[in-house]
Design an enzyme around this catalytic site. Structure first.
Site, PDB file in Angstrom:
ATOM      1  N   SER A 138       0.843  -1.197   0.000  1.00  0.00           N
ATOM      2  CA  SER A 138       0.000   0.000   0.000  1.00  0.00           C
ATOM      3  C   SER A 138       0.872   1.238   0.000  1.00  0.00           C
ATOM      4  O   SER A 138       2.036   1.186   0.419  1.00  0.00           O
ATOM      5  CB  SER A 138      -0.876  -0.009   1.258  1.00  0.00           C
ATOM      6  OG  SER A 138      -1.481   1.237   1.499  1.00  0.00           O
ATOM      7  N   TYR A 162      -1.784   0.892  11.234  1.00  0.00           N
ATOM      8  CA  TYR A 162      -2.028   0.356   9.893  1.00  0.00           C
ATOM      9  C   TYR A 162      -0.802   0.536   9.000  1.00  0.00           C
ATOM     10  O   TYR A 162      -0.385  -0.396   8.304  1.00  0.00           O
ATOM     11  CB  TYR A 162      -3.255   1.015   9.242  1.00  0.00           C
ATOM     12  CG  TYR A 162      -3.514   0.459   7.862  1.00  0.00           C
ATOM     13  CD1 TYR A 162      -4.037  -0.817   7.708  1.00  0.00           C
ATOM     14  CD2 TYR A 162      -3.189   1.187   6.722  1.00  0.00           C
ATOM     15  CE1 TYR A 162      -4.247  -1.356   6.449  1.00  0.00           C
ATOM     16  CE2 TYR A 162      -3.411   0.661   5.457  1.00  0.00           C
ATOM     17  CZ  TYR A 162      -3.934  -0.609   5.327  1.00  0.00           C
ATOM     18  OH  TYR A 162      -4.128  -1.148   4.077  1.00  0.00           O
TER      19      TYR A 162
END
Length: 335
Positions: A138, A162
């Site tokens: 990501s 995250y």
């Protein structure tokens, strides 16, 4: 030829290829399964939770694949799956993907995103049939940088739960490629959106649902966070493209590729686009409550263009139109 139909060269690569997809009930997973089935792949899908509204189930794609029920963290299960189905290509999408959940429940996010990645890669290392592995990372793996856009050589420096989980999983994939010569490559994309996203606290599905219900869409932040939005069907395509190139060029093992439309959009601008597209006059409810999130992110896709000859299939406006159409159908009353 439709953008969603593979050409003959792509179909010949995937035709009857035993392929494992983790995270098949997720947003990108549903579109990836559809795309791989169109290309003739012999699909095995790892499914942890039963999600009847997912595109995998709702679109009846599940009837065309082999299903393994279980958790990507279960290395023994992964080894059995890879061995018994003689898996050739692995595309690893399974992850806990919601920033807010990661802030509230960091351990479950670390276990899924980091532990799940090393369990799967270790199983691949022990499985002689596996020839290509694509790990979905990501843009959050980069953490917060002053120099933008992110390029692939930027440090992976996540700080919030995250972001850290994606930095770690990305580095683990690189370590397996470098140390064990495992044929793994990494995709780094921006914020995915598209039909099939059932996480209603995400800005795109949440906004569309609110407008369809005549409610003001909620923006948790101040609306000025800048993100790199990437359509889910493009996200599905890039994982296949990387696997194809990895097969023809093993030197790509350990390489990471950014994929992006290379535009900078604030959350408020995105919400206003959706409101306009849906011909609504509702005004967003801007709450300014978001914390522990990166303020400004966008990616350079120059490497993917140069090395892979890649270009996006959809613009932001095209992707948003298709997404709105999907949710209109999703929420339409049954006849």
């Amino acid at each position: 030829m439709s953008l969603n139909q593979p050409n003959n060269k792509i179909r010949s690569f995937w035709l009857d290829r035993p392929t494992l997809v983790t995270g098949a009930t997720g947003l990108v997973g549903g579109w990836l399964v559809r795309r791989l089935l169109n290309a003739g792949a012999d699909l095995v899908c790892l499914v942890r939770d039963w999600v009847p509204q997912s595109e995998l189930v709702r679109g009846r794609l599940i009837e065309q694949v082999k299903v393994v029920r279980g958790d990507v963290r279960d290395q023994d299960l992964m080894e059995r799956t890879l061995g018994e189905y003689e898996v050739d290509t692995v595309i690893h999408l399974a992850a806990q993907t919601i920033v807010g959940i990661a802030n509230r429940n960091p351990l479950s996010t670390f276990e899924s995103n980091i532990g799940g990645t090393w369990s799967l890669l270790e199983a691949c290392r022990r499985s002689p049939t596996v020839k290509q592995i694509v790990v979905a990372s990501s843009d959050k793996a980069y953490g917060e940088h002053e120099n933008l856009p992110y390029r692939e050589d930027a440090p992976l420096a996540g700080k919030h739960p995250y972001d850290v989980s994606k930095s770690c999983a990305d580095l683990i994939a690189q370590s397996y490629a470098t140390t064990f010569d495992l044929p793994v490559a990494i995709t780094r994309c921006g914020n995915f959106y598209g039909g099939g996203d059932l996480n209603w606290n995400r800005i795109v599905p949440g906004t569309i649902r609110s407008v369809l219900r005549g409610q003001r869409p909620i923006i948790r932040s101040d609306g000025q966070y800048i993100r790199d939005y990437f359509y889910a069907e493009d996200g599905a395509a890039v994982n296949m493209i990387v696997a194809e190139h990895l097969a023809s060029n093993p030197q790509l093992g350990g390489e990471a590729f950014n994929f992006s439309n290379e535009i900078q959009v604030t959350v408020l601008e995105l919400v206003q686009k959706l409101i306009s597209l849906m011909k609504s006059d509702l005004q967003p409810d801007i709450r300014g409550e978001a914390t522990n999130e990166i303020r400004h992110q966008y990616l350079s896709a120059a490497k993917a263009r140069e090395v892979l000859g890649w270009k996006a299939l959809f613009t932001l406006d095209e992707g948003l139109r298709r997404t709105v159409d999907w949710y209109r159908a999703f929420f339409a009353p049954s006849a």
